[in-house]
Scaffold this motif. Structure first.
Motif, short mmCIF file in Angstrom:
data_model
loop_
_atom_site.label_atom_id
_atom_site.label_comp_id
_atom_site.label_asym_id
_atom_site.label_seq_id
_atom_site.Cartn_x
_atom_site.Cartn_y
_atom_site.Cartn_z
N ARG A 39 -4.17 8.69 -8.52
CA ARG A 39 -4.53 7.54 -7.76
C ARG A 39 -5.98 7.56 -7.71
O ARG A 39 -6.50 6.31 -7.91
CB ARG A 39 -4.17 7.87 -6.16
CG ARG A 39 -2.67 7.79 -5.85
CD ARG A 39 -2.66 7.28 -4.34
NE ARG A 39 -3.31 8.40 -3.42
CZ ARG A 39 -2.74 9.18 -3.02
NH1 ARG A 39 -1.37 9.42 -3.17
NH2 ARG A 39 -3.37 9.97 -2.15
N ARG A 40 -6.61 8.47 -7.94
CA ARG A 40 -8.15 8.37 -8.01
C ARG A 40 -8.24 7.85 -9.44
O ARG A 40 -9.18 7.10 -9.67
CB ARG A 40 -8.90 9.78 -8.12
CG ARG A 40 -8.78 10.29 -6.55
CD ARG A 40 -9.75 11.32 -6.58
NE ARG A 40 -9.27 12.63 -7.08
CZ ARG A 40 -8.38 13.60 -6.90
NH1 ARG A 40 -7.87 13.74 -5.50
NH2 ARG A 40 -7.79 14.64 -7.59
N SER B 297 -5.99 -0.13 -2.19
CA SER B 297 -4.65 0.21 -1.73
C SER B 297 -4.11 1.44 -2.68
O SER B 297 -3.50 2.31 -1.88
CB SER B 297 -3.51 -0.83 -1.75
OG SER B 297 -4.00 -1.85 -1.24
N GLN C 232 -5.76 4.09 8.39
CA GLN C 232 -6.08 5.13 9.33
C GLN C 232 -5.64 4.99 10.63
O GLN C 232 -5.36 3.82 11.12
CB GLN C 232 -7.53 5.33 9.43
CG GLN C 232 -8.32 5.60 8.42
CD GLN C 232 -9.89 5.55 8.58
OE1 GLN C 232 -10.29 5.03 9.41
NE2 GLN C 232 -10.47 6.99 8.14
N ARG D 14 -14.37 5.19 8.84
CA ARG D 14 -14.49 4.78 7.52
C ARG D 14 -14.65 3.24 7.97
O ARG D 14 -15.39 2.37 7.37
CB ARG D 14 -12.96 4.74 6.74
CG ARG D 14 -13.13 3.91 5.32
CD ARG D 14 -12.27 4.47 4.31
NE ARG D 14 -10.96 4.34 4.65
CZ ARG D 14 -9.99 3.31 4.49
NH1 ARG D 14 -10.55 2.33 3.72
NH2 ARG D 14 -8.83 3.12 4.46
N SER E 286 0.87 -1.12 -0.08
CA SER E 286 0.02 0.04 0.04
C SER E 286 0.76 1.30 0.08
O SER E 286 0.50 2.12 -0.78
CB SER E 286 -0.92 0.04 1.19
OG SER E 286 -1.73 -1.23 1.15
N GLU F 129 -2.54 4.57 2.82
CA GLU F 129 -1.85 4.48 4.20
C GLU F 129 -3.35 4.16 5.12
O GLU F 129 -4.31 4.73 4.89
CB GLU F 129 -1.58 6.14 4.45
CG GLU F 129 -0.29 6.55 3.99
CD GLU F 129 0.89 5.51 4.33
OE1 GLU F 129 0.68 4.82 5.48
OE2 GLU F 129 2.21 5.92 4.02
N GLY G 294 -10.04 -1.58 5.50
CA GLY G 294 -9.89 -0.48 6.55
C GLY G 294 -9.45 -0.80 7.78
O GLY G 294 -9.25 0.10 8.87
N ARG H 1 -6.36 3.76 -3.81
CA ARG H 1 -7.11 4.64 -3.27
C ARG H 1 -6.75 5.15 -1.93
O ARG H 1 -6.96 6.61 -1.64
CB ARG H 1 -8.78 4.37 -3.39
CG ARG H 1 -9.71 5.53 -2.95
CD ARG H 1 -9.62 6.80 -3.79
NE ARG H 1 -9.98 6.51 -5.02
CZ ARG H 1 -11.22 6.67 -5.47
NH1 ARG H 1 -12.26 7.22 -4.66
NH2 ARG H 1 -11.50 6.63 -6.64
N TRP H 2 -6.60 4.27 -1.09
CA TRP H 2 -6.15 4.76 0.29
C TRP H 2 -5.10 4.10 0.72
O TRP H 2 -4.88 2.96 1.23
CB TRP H 2 -7.36 4.13 1.10
CG TRP H 2 -8.57 4.82 1.11
CD1 TRP H 2 -9.03 6.07 1.51
CD2 TRP H 2 -9.89 4.30 0.47
NE1 TRP H 2 -10.20 6.54 1.06
CE2 TRP H 2 -10.80 5.46 0.39
CE3 TRP H 2 -10.13 3.06 0.01
CZ2 TRP H 2 -11.90 5.42 -0.03
CZ3 TRP H 2 -11.44 2.93 -0.52
CH2 TRP H 2 -12.40 3.98 -0.61
N SER I 74 -7.34 4.16 -9.64
CA SER I 74 -8.14 3.21 -8.63
C SER I 74 -9.67 3.17 -9.32
O SER I 74 -10.22 2.12 -9.40
CB SER I 74 -8.14 3.92 -7.34
OG SER I 74 -8.77 5.13 -7.31
#
Length: 358
Positions: free
Chosen positions: A16-17, A188, A195, A299, A5, A193, A351, A190-191, A20
């Motif tokens: 990334r957007r 991975s 939380q 999330r 990730s 890192e 998540g 899109r997000w 993804s």
């Protein structure tokens, strides 16, 4: 050593957007593929195309002579004589189009993957490691086509009207493995890192239960594949009892015992019911623990709420499909939503990456 990730952190946010979203589209296309496959199976269309042409198969029959040739091929297999003898060219065309669309959709998915991959690679919008991973997905997609033909070919044997259940399960499982791999990669990117949070005992327990739930969903889907492949859903169409019994009296009629797991309709359907119920109970436990451990609006909390609704919908779809004796629409939606539930569980697990196991 960086995690998979964290390698995506250095990508520009708008890249990334974009990437993804592209991979999410591919995941939705896999769901569409699973749905089309369900229609193909439930309408008995899967054996209508007797040859495998990975490239030229993009083009459907364009002449009456070609239709006659394909129909003549179909008339040579047992399914035609045992199920469809005398239904004519028009009837053949109806089942042909379902299978052709299924194969066409797979080829289209290959283009949707490889063309943007080449473009993104040339533009330097993705890393070399990601490009290699996505190319491997493309190769696996091609192998999935080969597995599909391997499955279809099993239906050409003498006295057969359908494909072998084991090969059907293999084909479905391979599709879901590819779906999980692409979905996890998309999440991975899109997000990248996790939380940040201080892991409590409740969070750690939630993560362990989520792993159990994920395993149960996978096993239940495999059991559902055998239920579909053996047509076990067309018997014992009552719920929760089976012919007046909680456990059917024919459960262990085959020897050795393991044959009941793959060749005894009563046992196969009961196992699928039992696994589905255990999945619901496990996810209920996940919600009881997780919704208290994670703050509302986070999330993880939102993903858990989505998981609760998804498993209730899938369980209700399973009961509906059974009680209505597997109509095409219900069987298709139930099969497809199983992959949706798997995807939601994967979203929950993704998540929880920041929660340490200990």
């Amino acid at each position: 050593m960086s995690s998979p990730s964290s390698r995506h952190v250095d990508m520009a946010p708008h890249h990334r957007r974009l990437i993804s979203n592209w991979l999410f589209v591919l995941c939705f296309m896999i769901l569409g593929m699973i749905a089309i496959g369900g229609v193909t199976r439930l309408t008995g269309s899967g054996l209508s195309i007797m040859d495998w042409q990975p490239v030229s198969g993009f083009i459907p029959p364009l002449s009456h002579a070609e239709w006659e040739r394909l129909f003549a091929l179909y008339q040579t297999i047992p399914q035609y004589h045992l199920q469809h003898e005398g239904f004519g060219l028009e009837g053949f065309q109806r089942i042909f189009w379902a299978e052709w669309i299924h194969r066409f959709w797979g080829r289209l998915m290959g283009l949707v993957l490889i063309v943007p991959l080449i473009w993104f690679s040339i533009r330097g919008m993705i890393t070399r490691a990601l490009a290699i991973r996505l190319f491997i997905f493309f190769v696996l997609g091609g192998l999935q086509g080969g597995i599909g033909w391997f499955m279809v070919a099993s239906g050409f044997r003498a006295d057969s009207t359908a494909v072998e259940p084991v090969r059907l399960v293999l084909h479905l499982s391979a599709a879901l493995i590819l779906y999980v791999a692409i979905l996890w990669t998309a999440l991975s990117i899109r997000w990248p890192e996790p939380q940040a949070s201080v892991a409590s005992a409740g969070m750690r327990l939630t993560k362990k239960l989520v792993w159990c739930g994920l395993a149960l969903i996978c096993i239940t889907i495999v059991a559902g594949g055998f239920t579909a492949g053996t047509h076990a859903g067309f018997v014992y169409n009552t719920f929760p009892l089976m012919d007046g019994h909680l456990i059917p009296t024919e459960y262990a009629r085959l020897t050795p015992f393991w044959l009941n797991l793959v060749d005894n309709k009563a046992a196969i359907q009961f196992d699928h019911r039992l696994l589905a119920t255990l999945t619901v109970l496990t996810i209920g436990g996940i919600l009881l623990v997780g919704l208290k451990a994670f703050a509302p609006g986070s999330r993880a909390h939102n993903a858990l709420m989505l998981l609760g609704w998804a498993v209730l919908i899938q369980y209700a779809l399973g009961i509906t499909t059974l009680l209505l004796v597997v109509p095409v629409w219900a069987g298709t939606v139930h099969q497809t939503f199983a992959a949706v539930l798997l995807g939601v569980m994967l979203f929950v697990l993704h998540g929880l990456r920041g929660v340490a196991s200990r």
